[in-house]
Write a protein that holds these residues in place. Structure first.
Motif, PDB file in Angstrom:
ATOM      1  N   SER A 183       0.705  -1.025   0.054  1.00  0.00           N
ATOM      2  CA  SER A 183       0.177   0.363   0.127  1.00  0.00           C
ATOM      3  C   SER A 183       1.185   1.145  -0.013  1.00  0.00           C
ATOM      4  N   ILE A 184       2.228   1.297   0.735  1.00  0.00           N
ATOM      5  CA  ILE A 184       2.769   2.081   0.341  1.00  0.00           C
ATOM      6  C   ILE A 184       3.032   2.278  -0.743  1.00  0.00           C
ATOM      7  N   GLN A 185       3.717   1.900  -1.485  1.00  0.00           N
ATOM      8  CA  GLN A 185       4.467   1.598  -2.593  1.00  0.00           C
ATOM      9  C   GLN A 185       3.143   1.952  -3.473  1.00  0.00           C
ATOM     10  N   GLU A 186       2.132   1.391  -4.002  1.00  0.00           N
ATOM     11  CA  GLU A 186       0.961   2.261  -3.820  1.00  0.00           C
ATOM     12  C   GLU A 186       0.466   3.759  -4.611  1.00  0.00           C
ATOM     13  N   GLN A 187       0.745   3.944  -2.661  1.00  0.00           N
ATOM     14  CA  GLN A 187       0.675   5.624  -2.450  1.00  0.00           C
ATOM     15  C   GLN A 187       1.598   6.620  -3.449  1.00  0.00           C
ATOM     16  N   ARG A 188       3.126   5.432  -3.349  1.00  0.00           N
ATOM     17  CA  ARG A 188       4.090   6.158  -3.616  1.00  0.00           C
ATOM     18  C   ARG A 188       3.923   7.035  -5.450  1.00  0.00           C
ATOM     19  N   GLU A 189       3.320   5.429  -6.176  1.00  0.00           N
ATOM     20  CA  GLU A 189       3.230   5.078  -7.433  1.00  0.00           C
ATOM     21  C   GLU A 189       2.451   6.159  -7.905  1.00  0.00           C
ATOM     22  N   ARG A 190       0.690   6.381  -6.603  1.00  0.00           N
ATOM     23  CA  ARG A 190      -0.422   7.601  -7.358  1.00  0.00           C
ATOM     24  C   ARG A 190       0.458   8.637  -6.751  1.00  0.00           C
ATOM     25  N   TRP A 191       1.802   9.150  -6.654  1.00  0.00           N
ATOM     26  CA  TRP A 191       1.782  10.637  -6.055  1.00  0.00           C
ATOM     27  C   TRP A 191       3.030  10.834  -7.425  1.00  0.00           C
ATOM     28  N   GLN A 192       4.134  10.155  -7.627  1.00  0.00           N
ATOM     29  CA  GLN A 192       4.020   9.945  -8.669  1.00  0.00           C
ATOM     30  C   GLN A 192       3.409  10.743 -10.375  1.00  0.00           C
ATOM     31  N   ARG A 193       2.943   9.655 -10.349  1.00  0.00           N
ATOM     32  CA  ARG A 193       1.634   9.739 -11.684  1.00  0.00           C
ATOM     33  C   ARG A 193       1.328  10.977 -11.603  1.00  0.00           C
TER      34      ARG A 193
END
Length: 405
Positions: free
Chosen positions: A15-25
């Motif tokens: 979930s943390i990694q997914e959140q970071r990916e959303r931030w990056q997008r």
């Protein structure tokens, strides 16, 4: 290092990694939009400097001081934004924006002059036939895409608003441990200073227009509305209830940050002043108190009681909402004028309490000795306090007395 699974049975690390990916997008989308809008913005700045500033300078159609009044620091802004665009196109957002913020004083000078620029431009279009013709020819060029010079001159002000949102999104979607996070955060705060300056300038300009409008509504020049530091709040009709007798009289009231102006409509027989007002009384709000009185209009509106050092007003309205607004606006205006005086009185009261406490706990022998050795000291202090109090009272009385216009 292990992560405990979340509610859905997935590791918390995912979930943390997914959140970071959303931030990056989100960050990538914002960065792309910033670059694209910056390219269009620089092209439009180029139109102003090339087809107006430079050619007008070469032709001499406008005098130098007039030209500078209209275009201000637009060339410096274009230079700063061209440098910013190079950094953005190469992906150096933090570095480019940090360097750009060192040139924000050009934007500050521009936004401080924007209302004067519009005024000078309108004057030149009205009086300068050669400039009027030149402007029309330049705006007909296909590069301008039907844009008017008036609209293009507003672009730097609008761009600051856009930078605020872009930097807010970039900072929010950048991890704190990212190397550009600190640069983006500082840039956001610097842009916010210019943005706040624009907001303050807008409020001051709108207030100036309101003061000018009220001044034009008043007959003659006896009532001076245009005063430094004065803010327009509201206006409206209220019924004045006389202290003796009956028959409430409708009057127009103008509320400002420092006074309440009472006026009446000019006689309709006066052809030139039929729509104007005559100022009757100016009530300073410095030592005013306002109280809402109920029960006199059978729940339809009510009464406001305003008490001044040398006058008292009873104002009636049949509209409950309008009465509440007047009460709220008057209370807020009075409250803003009184904090300084309240703080001084609180300090004096506190000093008096401390002095009494010290005397209360003073040994009897010491107190007797002090009373015997320095009687003049004890007598002179109240005398000075009394003189200062009398001076303050007289100053307050003169400052807050009603002015009959």
């Amino acid at each position: 290092m292990s992560f405990s699974p979340d509610v859905l049975g997935r590791p918390a690390g995912c979930s943390i990694q997914e959140q970071r990916e959303r931030w990056q997008r989100k960050r990538s989308r914002t960065a792309k939009e910033l670059v694209q809008t910056e390219q269009r913005y620089c092209q439009q700045l180029h139109l102003i400097t090339t087809f107006f500033v430079e050619i007008l300078k070469a032709k001499g159609t406008l005098k130098q001081n007039v030209r500078e009044s209209i275009f201000s620091s637009i060339k410096d802004i274009q230079s700063a934004n061209q440098s910013l665009l190079v950094h953005l196109e190469n992906g150096y957002f933090g570095k480019g924006l940090a360097q750009f913020c060192t040139h924000l004083h050009h934007y500050t000078a521009y936004v401080d002059n924007i209302y004067n620029a519009n005024k000078v431009l309108m004057i030149q279009l009205k009086k300068n036939k050669a400039f009027r013709r030149f402007k029309k020819l330049q705006e007909a060029r296909p590069e301008f895409n039907s844009h008017k010079l008036e609209d293009l001159l507003q672009l730097p002000v609008q761009r600051i608003h856009q930078y605020k949102h872009f930097l807010q999104d970039l900072t929010a979607n950048t991890s704190p441990d990212h190397p550009e996070f600190e640069q983006l955060s500082k840039s956001f705060h610097e842009v916010m200073k210019v943005f706040q300056r624009i907001e303050d300038n807008t409020r001051r300009h709108e207030n100036h227009l309101q003061l000018c409008r009220v001044q034009k509504l008043l007959k003659g020049k006896r009532t001076k509305i245009m005063t430094a530091g004065r803010w327009y709040i509201r206006e409206g009709w209220l019924n004045m209830v006389p202290q003796k007798g009956d028959g409430a009289k409708p009057r127009m009231f103008f509320l400002f940050s420092d006074m309440l102006l009472q006026a009446k409509r000019c006689s309709p027989l006066e052809l030139t002043n039929g729509e104007k007002f005559v100022g009757q009384h100016a009530y300073p709000l410095q030592d005013c108190s306002v109280e809402k009185v109920f029960g006199h209009t059978r729940s339809k509106g009510g009464l406001l009681s305003l008490t001044f050092p040398k006058a008292k007003l009873l104002l009636m309205s049949n509209n409950q909402e309008d009465l509440n607004d007047w009460h709220q606006n008057l209370s807020a205006a009075i409250r803003k004028l009184q904090p300084a005086a309240t703080v001084i009185h609180q300090r004096e009261d506190r000093r008096g309490e401390l002095a009494c406490n010290r005397k209360r706990h003073m040994p009897l022998a010491d107190a007797t000795e002090r009373a015997q050795t320095s009687p003049e000291q004890d007598c002179s202090v109240p005398k000075r306090m009394k003189e200062s109090d009398d001076a303050g009272a007289s100053a307050g009385s003169s400052a807050s007395s009603c002015v009959i216009l």
